[in-house]
Structure formats: C-alpha cells, structure tokens
Scaffold this active site. Structure first.
Site, PDB file in Angstrom:
ATOM      1  N   ARG A  84       0.751  -1.147  -0.090  1.00 21.22           N
ATOM      2  CA  ARG A  84       0.049   0.122   0.111  1.00 21.22           C
ATOM      3  C   ARG A  84       0.836   1.344   0.075  1.00 21.22           C
ATOM      4  O   ARG A  84       0.439   2.320  -0.711  1.00 21.22           O
ATOM      5  CB  ARG A  84      -0.981  -0.025   1.187  1.00 21.22           C
ATOM      6  CG  ARG A  84      -2.239  -0.472   1.211  1.00 21.22           C
ATOM      7  CD  ARG A  84      -2.683  -0.726   2.548  1.00 21.22           C
ATOM      8  NE  ARG A  84      -4.162  -1.253   2.709  1.00 21.22           N
ATOM      9  CZ  ARG A  84      -5.202  -0.530   2.109  1.00 21.22           C
ATOM     10  NH1 ARG A  84      -5.067   0.707   1.956  1.00 21.22           N
ATOM     11  NH2 ARG A  84      -6.174  -1.071   2.149  1.00 21.22           N
ATOM     12  N   HIS A 282       5.230 -26.226  11.309  1.00 23.81           N
ATOM     13  CA  HIS A 282       6.692 -26.549  11.449  1.00 23.81           C
ATOM     14  C   HIS A 282       7.096 -28.181  12.031  1.00 23.81           C
ATOM     15  O   HIS A 282       7.612 -28.837  11.613  1.00 23.81           O
ATOM     16  CB  HIS A 282       7.334 -25.548  12.106  1.00 23.81           C
ATOM     17  CG  HIS A 282       7.120 -24.019  11.483  1.00 23.81           C
ATOM     18  ND1 HIS A 282       7.106 -23.942  10.066  1.00 23.81           N
ATOM     19  CD2 HIS A 282       6.963 -23.036  12.112  1.00 23.81           C
ATOM     20  CE1 HIS A 282       7.123 -22.749   9.977  1.00 23.81           C
ATOM     21  NE2 HIS A 282       7.032 -22.234  11.310  1.00 23.81           N
TER      22      HIS A 282
HETATM   23  C1  BG6 Z   1       7.554 -18.824  12.719  1.00 23.86           C
HETATM   24  C2  BG6 Z   1       6.500 -18.359  13.819  1.00 23.86           C
HETATM   25  O1  BG6 Z   1       6.948 -19.650  11.515  1.00 23.86           O
HETATM   26  O2  BG6 Z   1       8.670 -19.105  13.020  1.00 23.86           O
HETATM   27  C3  BG6 Z   1       7.378 -17.601  14.645  1.00 23.86           C
HETATM   28  O3  BG6 Z   1       5.470 -17.352  12.994  1.00 23.86           O
HETATM   29  C4  BG6 Z   1       8.704 -18.333  15.107  1.00 23.86           C
HETATM   30  O4  BG6 Z   1       6.478 -17.220  15.693  1.00 23.86           O
HETATM   31  C5  BG6 Z   1       9.342 -18.789  13.983  1.00 23.86           C
HETATM   32  O5  BG6 Z   1       9.173 -17.420  15.820  1.00 23.86           O
HETATM   33  C6  BG6 Z   1      10.713 -19.537  14.207  1.00 23.86           C
HETATM   34  O6  BG6 Z   1      11.373 -19.788  13.046  1.00 23.86           O
HETATM   35  P1  BG6 Z   1      12.928 -19.972  13.195  1.00 23.86           P
HETATM   36  O7  BG6 Z   1      13.140 -20.479  12.035  1.00 23.86           O
HETATM   37  O8  BG6 Z   1      13.480 -18.921  13.967  1.00 23.86           O
HETATM   38  O9  BG6 Z   1      13.111 -21.189  14.265  1.00 23.86           O
END
Ligand code: BG6
Length: 533
Positions: A84, A282
C-alpha cells in the site's frame, strides 16, 4: 555422501568428540537432484505481495540477494514489490538495500553486486483488494518480459495478512495473470487456514485459479538444512534405520524453544497462539520427516506422499484425551537476564484477559506398525530459557542392567539418546555410556558429536534461500501439499476445540523458564521427563 572419521580426541571421561568430514569436497547433494545446489535458474520475475512487511525485509530480500551473489539467479532476474505504501522504485530499492545490508547473515554485503541486482527491482503501490493493482502488475510484467527477458515466468509470493491470500489469488486470476507462455507459480506463507474448515475453503479458492502443481505452500522448517539432513541421516546410512522403530525407540521429543517473546506481533499471535503458529505446521512436518517411511524415489511427490501418509496416521485425540495429552501455557511478567519482561497480556495488540497460549506441548501417537505405542512429545514456546530446536530420540535401555552393582551414581544405565540439533549449532550427537578410566566399573554418559560447521566448513544456505530457489526451479519437494496441511489440522483440531471451551489460569509460566509444570506432568505420567537441551 560417504563420511570419514577424522579424529576422536575428547575430554577424558566426559566426551568423545568425533569429527565427520566429507570424503570429497562436493557440496552436500540435496534430495533427488545431484545438481540441486549448482542450480542456476530460468529468468523470471518474483512478485512479492506485502513488500513492505517484516518477512520481505528480514528474510526474502536477503535470501534473493544471496542467491544472486552466488550466481544462482539468471541475468535479468526481476523482483516486483507490491504494498500500500506510496514509494518510487528508487525509494523501494534503497529501503531494500538497507534491509539486506542489515539482515544478511554470515555473508558480506557487496555494493557493486547490489547495484546490478537493484536494477531488476521495481515497486508498485496499491490496494491488493482492488482490480487496479493487478492491471498495473500485468503491464509491469509485460514490460519486464521485454526489457529483461523474463520469458513470462512469474513467481507470485504472498507475504500478506492471511485474509488476503484468496482475494489476491483471485485478483491475479481475474486479471488473466496466470496465463503466459512461461510458468506461473504462487507461494503462500503460513498460516494456511485457521483451522481445518478454513484451510479447505482457502484451498478451494486457490485451486480455482492455480493448479495444485503451481501452488507452493511454504513451511520454512522444511527448508532448514538440518531438517533435510534427517532424510540423509536416516536413508543414506545403513545402521540407523533398522533401529528406527518401536522395538528400539521408547519415545521421541521434539522441541522448538525460543528465548524471545512475540516481538511486536501481538495482534497476529493473539489470534494464532503457539499450537497454530508452530505445531500445526513446522513441528508436525518435522515429526513427519523423522517418522515417515522411506520413499521409493526422492521425487517431490514420492517424498510428499510418505510425509502425508505419516501425518494421516497420527491418532486423533478424543476430547476426553486432550487434558492428559496437551498443555497450553502463557508467560507472565518477570525478569530475564536481569531485565524486566512484560507478560504476554501486556503486549501491544493483546487482550488483557487473553486465553492464547505462548507455549504448547502435546503427545502424539502414530498408528502404524513402525510406531504403535511410541509417544512423540512436541513442545514449543516463547520466552523459554534459550533458543534451541532439536529432536531427541530416546532409545530403550539395555535389556539387562549387567553393571548395576558397579555403576557410578552419575549416569550409568542412562538410555541411549540420539539428538538431531536443528538450530543453533546444527549437528547430531549420540549419547551413550562409557567406562570411566581407573579401577572399578564406573560408567559415565558421554557424547559423540557431529557439528555441521566444523565438519563442512561452509555456510549453510538459509531456509528461504533453499525454498525460493526450489520454487523458481519448480521443485516442490520441500513444500507442503493440501493433503498434508489438512492431515496436520486434523491432528491438532481436537486440541483447539477443547481449549476453546476452557478458561485457563493464565499466566502459568515465568518468562525464562521451561514452561508450565503441567508440561512436565504430561511426560511424567508415562514415566518420562523432558530433556533440558
Ligand atoms: C514462524 C513463527 O513461522 O517461525 C514465529 O510464526 C517463530 O512465531 C518462527 O518465531 C521460528 O522460526 P525459526 O526459523 O526462527 O525457528
């Protein structure tokens, strides 16, 4: 790749450090493609929706720049940022220059390379909910096809509010931007839906515009080198896989601990919570990678079929089973490292009575022959004592404690543990007991360690580098599919449903602690305890 043991000097009686080095100097071959890390890609334009957001600044642009730095992107590569905010191309370029210089991890920023990279960066301001922006985008894409020879290839990257994913895809479709002589793909950031029903609805809307084969649902954990290495470790070696089952493995712990809080993302996080933010995507993907069957080939679909099968085999909890098998936690105010930390409920954008969890732990079971009866414990949380993500495979103890009368008080008889460290200090450790030098038969736990950095001596690409390169190259192996997304929603849905009926006595853990006591009790019920990484 064959591995060579290079040494084992260790601290006497405490650890035996074994370094592992590749026998040749070729980079780590990826999944199915021996040239994966030598790839240069076809010319294309990457269109980033949400170009003024945090993800673009911190992750996407540094990753694209780094790919350019390594010569992986074709000359004429184009980035078109959309958001935006009103900005000229030059203002956007300057903005991105600063971000890349700031967030580029462990590699130098090269002004000369940036100048040439920046020539391919363009910016469009507009409201993604209105048709005008897609018309302007269409013109821009036609222009860069001519001026920079992108061949009509476009990767649309949606890094916006999730509520805008479907409208953006539809805007792209209505403007005819999926049609081209080149390829058109779309990358969708998580969260993919808010629950099972909304994930299905989102998918239906996306698939009206894009074929499933052109939809790339990103889960950046799958792009992490160490997560990919789980497959190499399991299926590239002969000695571990025969032990990888319920006969030898007692339980598995998957931890993703963060030492930071929600860092300005209070409004998003309040809606999501730890279970949706980390576990549904994840950590269940990590679990699937640890527990899946070997696939016959390493083609994208063969690997994803096995991950999907595993996710579908997760036992779905009944509402009655949830309290004993899932724990929600929320940090309160406190002090960490001598500094005052505000509680989650005091964060900007968070309700003063918020029932959202910043910590989640759950016990899952996989209903197949390999894993029946083996608990998979998963936990994640904000403001825990340290940042660490790891998988700990706890093997069953030796059938007979033959040394029981000789064992030292400090650890003899400890079960074998295999630790796959995702981050930081990426590596693998095997814990076993060893005889302490000297008279008597005193046993002590020791550790055999493989450390990525020390063994390969080269930088690992960031997850976003790997995944962006894969999407540009059309390799979806490390992306999730709709059936996987649905299966993992199904696994967490009973927990979400049950929690929505509860009123938790939050806050229930101190910032800088390992989470609520209930998470320890969850394991204690089965005679287990969380490892302190
Ligand atoms: C993200 C989450 O997908 O993954 C976050 O939304 C989190 O809350 C992050 O901090 C963690 O990723 P990494 O790669 O730092 O372990």
């Amino acid at each position: 790749m064959p591995l060579l043991r290079t040494g084992q000097a260790g601290l006497p009686g405490t650890s035996a450090n074994v370094g592992l080095m590749p026998l040749d100097s070729a980079p780590n071959a990826g999944l199915q493609d021996p040239l994966r890390f030598h790839r240069t890609t076809q010319p294309c334009a990457v269109v980033i929706f949400g170009a003024n957001g945090d993800l673009t600044r911190r992750k996407l642009m540094p990753a694209l720049y780094r790919l350019a730095f390594e010569g992986r992107l074709a000359p004429g590569f184009v980035v078109i940022g959309i958001s935006r905010t009103r900005m000229s191309d030059d203002e956007f370029r300057e903005h991105m220059r600063q971000s890349v210089a700031k967030y580029l991890e462990d590699s130098p920023f090269d002004e000369e390379l940036w100048k040439s990279f920046a020539q391919g960066i363009f910016y469009l301001s507009g409201d993604v909910m209105s048709a005008a922006v897609y018309e302007a985008l269409g013109e821009k894409l036609r222009a860069v096809e001519q001026s920079r020879h992108t061949g009509g290839n476009v990767l649309f990257y949606l890094s916006t509010q999730p509520s805008q994913y479907a409208p953006i895809a539809e805007g792209i479709g209505t403007a005819g931007l999926t049609k081209s002589d080149g390829w058109r793909r779309i990358v969708i950031e998580k969260p993919f839906g808010h629950d099972l029903v909304s994930a299905r609805q989102l998918n239906d809307r996306l698939q009206k515009v894009f074929d499933e084969s052109s939809i790339y649902r990103i889960d950046h954990y799958l792009g992490k080198e160490t997560v990919q290495n789980i497959l190499a470790f399991r299926f590239g070696n002969g000695i571990f896989e025969p032990l990888w089952n319920r006969r030898y493995i007692e339980h598995v712990q998957i931890t993703a601990a963060e030492s930071i809080g929600v860092e300005g993302r209070g409004a998003y996080y309040q809606e999501a919570g730890a279970l949706r933010d980390m576990v549904q995507n994840h950590l269940l993907q990590v679990m699937a990678t640890v527990a899946m069957e070997p696939s016959a080939t390493f083609s994208a679909d063969a690997v994803r079929d096995e991950r999907a099968k595993l996710l579908r085999a997760i036992r779905i909890m009944t509402p009655e089973e949830v309290p004993a098998n899932a724990v929600s936690g929320q940090y309160g105010p406190g002090r960490v490292g001598g500094e005052d930390v505000s509680g989650f409920r005091q964060e900007k954008g968070v309700d003063a009575e918020s029932q959202t969890g910043t910590f989640a732990a759950a016990t899952f079971f996989v209903e197949n022959w390999r894993w029946a009866g083996v608990p998979f414990y998963i936990r994640t949380g904000k403001l825990l004592p340290k940042r660490v993500s790891e998988i700990a495979i706890h093997f069953r103890s030796a059938p007979l404690e033959v040394f029981r009368n000789d064992v030292g008080s400090n650890g003899g008889g400890a079960p074998n543990l295999l630790i796959l460290r995702i981050q930081p200090e990426e590596g693998i450790s095997l814990k076993f007991v060893s005889k302490r030098p000297g008279a008597g038969m005193t046993l002590r736990p020791v550790s055999m360690d493989f450390n990525y950095g020390a063994s390969f001596g080269e930088r690992s690409p960031s997850a976003y580098e790997t995944l962006l390169l894969d999407a540009i190259a059309g390799d979806a192996t490390l992306y999730t599919r709709q059936d996987m997304v649905e299966a993992s929603w199904k696994a967490v849905q009973p927990i979400l449903d049950y929690w929505s009926t509860q009123r938790f006595a939050f806050p229930n853990y101190e910032p800088g602690s390992w989470g609520p006591v209930a998470a320890d009790e969850m394991l204690a019920r089965r005679g287990h305890a969380w490892r302190r990484p």
